[in-house]
Design a protein around this motif. Structure first.
Motif, PDB file in Angstrom:
ATOM      1  N   THR A  40     -26.012 -67.438   1.846  1.00 53.69           N
ATOM      2  CA  THR A  40     -26.249 -66.545   2.971  1.00 53.69           C
ATOM      3  C   THR A  40     -26.571 -65.177   2.386  1.00 53.69           C
ATOM      4  O   THR A  40     -25.728 -64.562   1.730  1.00 53.69           O
ATOM      5  CB  THR A  40     -25.009 -66.446   3.882  1.00 53.69           C
ATOM      6  OG1 THR A  40     -24.640 -67.761   4.309  1.00 53.69           O
ATOM      7  CG2 THR A  40     -25.290 -65.572   5.081  1.00 53.69           C
ATOM      8  N   ILE A  41     -27.802 -64.716   2.612  1.00 59.50           N
ATOM      9  CA  ILE A  41     -28.239 -63.440   2.068  1.00 59.50           C
ATOM     10  C   ILE A  41     -27.553 -62.305   2.827  1.00 59.50           C
ATOM     11  O   ILE A  41     -27.448 -62.331   4.045  1.00 59.50           O
ATOM     12  CB  ILE A  41     -29.770 -63.301   2.169  1.00 59.50           C
ATOM     13  CG1 ILE A  41     -30.460 -64.462   1.457  1.00 59.50           C
ATOM     14  CG2 ILE A  41     -30.250 -61.971   1.617  1.00 59.50           C
ATOM     15  CD1 ILE A  41     -30.146 -64.570  -0.015  1.00 59.50           C
ATOM     16  N   GLN A  42     -27.100 -61.297   2.092  1.00 58.51           N
ATOM     17  CA  GLN A  42     -26.422 -60.141   2.676  1.00 58.51           C
ATOM     18  C   GLN A  42     -27.388 -58.968   2.782  1.00 58.51           C
ATOM     19  O   GLN A  42     -28.471 -58.991   2.218  1.00 58.51           O
ATOM     20  CB  GLN A  42     -25.229 -59.740   1.801  1.00 58.51           C
ATOM     21  CG  GLN A  42     -24.207 -60.836   1.632  1.00 58.51           C
ATOM     22  CD  GLN A  42     -23.566 -61.245   2.944  1.00 58.51           C
ATOM     23  OE1 GLN A  42     -23.023 -60.429   3.654  1.00 58.51           O
ATOM     24  NE2 GLN A  42     -23.629 -62.520   3.251  1.00 58.51           N
ATOM     25  N   VAL A  64     -31.294 -54.682  -6.222  1.00 56.68           N
ATOM     26  CA  VAL A  64     -29.993 -55.293  -5.927  1.00 56.68           C
ATOM     27  C   VAL A  64     -30.146 -56.289  -4.781  1.00 56.68           C
ATOM     28  O   VAL A  64     -30.752 -55.986  -3.754  1.00 56.68           O
ATOM     29  CB  VAL A  64     -28.963 -54.209  -5.544  1.00 56.68           C
ATOM     30  CG1 VAL A  64     -27.613 -54.833  -5.275  1.00 56.68           C
ATOM     31  CG2 VAL A  64     -28.869 -53.156  -6.612  1.00 56.68           C
ATOM     32  N   GLU A  65     -29.590 -57.472  -4.983  1.00 56.79           N
ATOM     33  CA  GLU A  65     -29.532 -58.495  -3.945  1.00 56.79           C
ATOM     34  C   GLU A  65     -28.111 -59.035  -3.890  1.00 56.79           C
ATOM     35  O   GLU A  65     -27.437 -59.109  -4.914  1.00 56.79           O
ATOM     36  CB  GLU A  65     -30.491 -59.639  -4.253  1.00 56.79           C
ATOM     37  CG  GLU A  65     -31.947 -59.231  -4.262  1.00 56.79           C
ATOM     38  CD  GLU A  65     -32.854 -60.363  -4.703  1.00 56.79           C
ATOM     39  OE1 GLU A  65     -32.356 -61.350  -5.279  1.00 56.79           O
ATOM     40  OE2 GLU A  65     -34.059 -60.236  -4.474  1.00 56.79           O
ATOM     41  N   ALA A  66     -27.676 -59.416  -2.708  1.00 54.77           N
ATOM     42  CA  ALA A  66     -26.326 -59.970  -2.552  1.00 54.77           C
ATOM     43  C   ALA A  66     -26.387 -61.201  -1.663  1.00 54.77           C
ATOM     44  O   ALA A  66     -27.222 -61.288  -0.757  1.00 54.77           O
ATOM     45  CB  ALA A  66     -25.393 -58.930  -1.957  1.00 54.77           C
ATOM     46  N   ALA A  67     -25.496 -62.141  -1.939  1.00 51.56           N
ATOM     47  CA  ALA A  67     -25.436 -63.370  -1.153  1.00 51.56           C
ATOM     48  C   ALA A  67     -24.030 -63.940  -1.223  1.00 51.56           C
ATOM     49  O   ALA A  67     -23.251 -63.622  -2.128  1.00 51.56           O
ATOM     50  CB  ALA A  67     -26.437 -64.391  -1.683  1.00 51.56           C
ATOM     51  N   THR A  68     -23.718 -64.774  -0.246  1.00 53.93           N
ATOM     52  CA  THR A  68     -22.485 -65.548  -0.313  1.00 53.93           C
ATOM     53  C   THR A  68     -22.869 -66.966  -0.691  1.00 53.93           C
ATOM     54  O   THR A  68     -23.873 -67.496  -0.235  1.00 53.93           O
ATOM     55  CB  THR A  68     -21.725 -65.545   1.024  1.00 53.93           C
ATOM     56  OG1 THR A  68     -22.589 -65.995   2.057  1.00 53.93           O
ATOM     57  CG2 THR A  68     -21.208 -64.164   1.349  1.00 53.93           C
ATOM     58  N   VAL A  78     -15.738 -69.268  -0.419  1.00 53.28           N
ATOM     59  CA  VAL A  78     -17.030 -68.595  -0.477  1.00 53.28           C
ATOM     60  C   VAL A  78     -16.998 -67.535  -1.573  1.00 53.28           C
ATOM     61  O   VAL A  78     -16.102 -66.686  -1.597  1.00 53.28           O
ATOM     62  CB  VAL A  78     -17.354 -67.934   0.882  1.00 53.28           C
ATOM     63  CG1 VAL A  78     -18.677 -67.220   0.850  1.00 53.28           C
ATOM     64  CG2 VAL A  78     -17.334 -68.965   1.997  1.00 53.28           C
ATOM     65  N   ASP A  79     -17.975 -67.577  -2.498  1.00 55.90           N
ATOM     66  CA  ASP A  79     -18.133 -66.548  -3.531  1.00 55.90           C
ATOM     67  C   ASP A  79     -19.019 -65.436  -2.996  1.00 55.90           C
ATOM     68  O   ASP A  79     -20.045 -65.701  -2.357  1.00 55.90           O
ATOM     69  CB  ASP A  79     -18.792 -67.117  -4.786  1.00 55.90           C
ATOM     70  CG  ASP A  79     -17.899 -68.037  -5.572  1.00 55.90           C
ATOM     71  OD1 ASP A  79     -16.669 -67.892  -5.467  1.00 55.90           O
ATOM     72  OD2 ASP A  79     -18.425 -68.893  -6.305  1.00 55.90           O
ATOM     73  N   HIS A  80     -18.653 -64.191  -3.262  1.00 58.59           N
ATOM     74  CA  HIS A  80     -19.476 -63.034  -2.913  1.00 58.59           C
ATOM     75  C   HIS A  80     -20.192 -62.604  -4.190  1.00 58.59           C
ATOM     76  O   HIS A  80     -19.569 -62.059  -5.095  1.00 58.59           O
ATOM     77  CB  HIS A  80     -18.620 -61.907  -2.350  1.00 58.59           C
ATOM     78  CG  HIS A  80     -17.956 -62.287  -1.071  1.00 58.59           C
ATOM     79  ND1 HIS A  80     -16.940 -61.545  -0.530  1.00 58.59           N
ATOM     80  CD2 HIS A  80     -18.145 -63.325  -0.214  1.00 58.59           C
ATOM     81  CE1 HIS A  80     -16.548 -62.098   0.601  1.00 58.59           C
ATOM     82  NE2 HIS A  80     -17.263 -63.191   0.807  1.00 58.59           N
ATOM     83  N   ASN A 127     -19.592 -62.794   5.292  1.00 53.64           N
ATOM     84  CA  ASN A 127     -20.256 -61.490   5.306  1.00 53.64           C
ATOM     85  C   ASN A 127     -19.378 -60.483   4.588  1.00 53.64           C
ATOM     86  O   ASN A 127     -18.170 -60.466   4.777  1.00 53.64           O
ATOM     87  CB  ASN A 127     -20.521 -61.023   6.739  1.00 53.64           C
ATOM     88  CG  ASN A 127     -21.501 -61.924   7.444  1.00 53.64           C
ATOM     89  OD1 ASN A 127     -22.512 -62.319   6.889  1.00 53.64           O
ATOM     90  ND2 ASN A 127     -21.200 -62.278   8.687  1.00 53.64           N
ATOM     91  N   PHE A 128     -20.000 -59.641   3.777  1.00 50.52           N
ATOM     92  CA  PHE A 128     -19.251 -58.607   3.071  1.00 50.52           C
ATOM     93  C   PHE A 128     -20.126 -57.375   2.888  1.00 50.52           C
ATOM     94  O   PHE A 128     -21.350 -57.456   2.926  1.00 50.52           O
ATOM     95  CB  PHE A 128     -18.727 -59.119   1.734  1.00 50.52           C
ATOM     96  CG  PHE A 128     -19.790 -59.412   0.704  1.00 50.52           C
ATOM     97  CD1 PHE A 128     -20.105 -58.477  -0.268  1.00 50.52           C
ATOM     98  CD2 PHE A 128     -20.458 -60.626   0.689  1.00 50.52           C
ATOM     99  CE1 PHE A 128     -21.063 -58.742  -1.224  1.00 50.52           C
ATOM    100  CE2 PHE A 128     -21.410 -60.891  -0.255  1.00 50.52           C
ATOM    101  CZ  PHE A 128     -21.723 -59.959  -1.223  1.00 50.52           C
TER     102      PHE A 128
END
Length: 135
Positions: A40-42, A64-68, A78-80, A127-128
């Protein structure tokens, strides 16, 4: 009008291999399409009110990209994950933290390299919010 198509023995062998494995790949593709998405893209990082390091053309050095990422064995975990890519010719020190938290990961991103880091693993939270500090 007749159309003549020249077919080589190599293309016939390639087609035979393709059609021989078609049922295997087709079933695998269907199984993959039915499985739920593991990522899941943040959204973007929160503002840190620090100057952003830029290259000679004025573009930000860090992408910078973030995902779960859901665990395969236990889907409730779930890993952040935060991925930082450096597009500048110098190494940059980075600190990635949860917003309003002391939980941080500090690391160096070498020039033209990418570093993936897990800032936390939680149960069921997909979500974070995070902040990125760079030096």
């Amino acid at each position: 009008m007749a159309v003549i198509i020249k077919i080589s023995s190599r293309s016939i062998r390639a087609a035979a291999v393709y059609f021989a494995f078609l049922p295997v790949f087709g079933a695998h593709a269907q199984a993959i399409s039915r499985s739920p998405s593991r990522l899941t893209i943040q959204g973007p990082a929160e503002q840190s009110y620090q100057p952003v390091l830029r290259d000679a053309l004025g573009r930000p050095c860090l992408d910078v990209e973030a995902a779960t990422r859901v665990h395969v064995i236990n889907p409730t975990l779930v890993d952040h994950v935060v991925s930082v890519k450096n597009s500048c010719p110098r190494s940059i020190s980075v600190k990635v933290c949860y917003v309003n938290s002391d939980k941080c990961n500090a690391f160096d991103v070498a020039s033209y390299k990418r570093v993936d880091t897990i800032i936390g693993t939680m149960s069921g939270i997909k979500n974070f919010k995070y902040v990125l500090l760079q030096k």
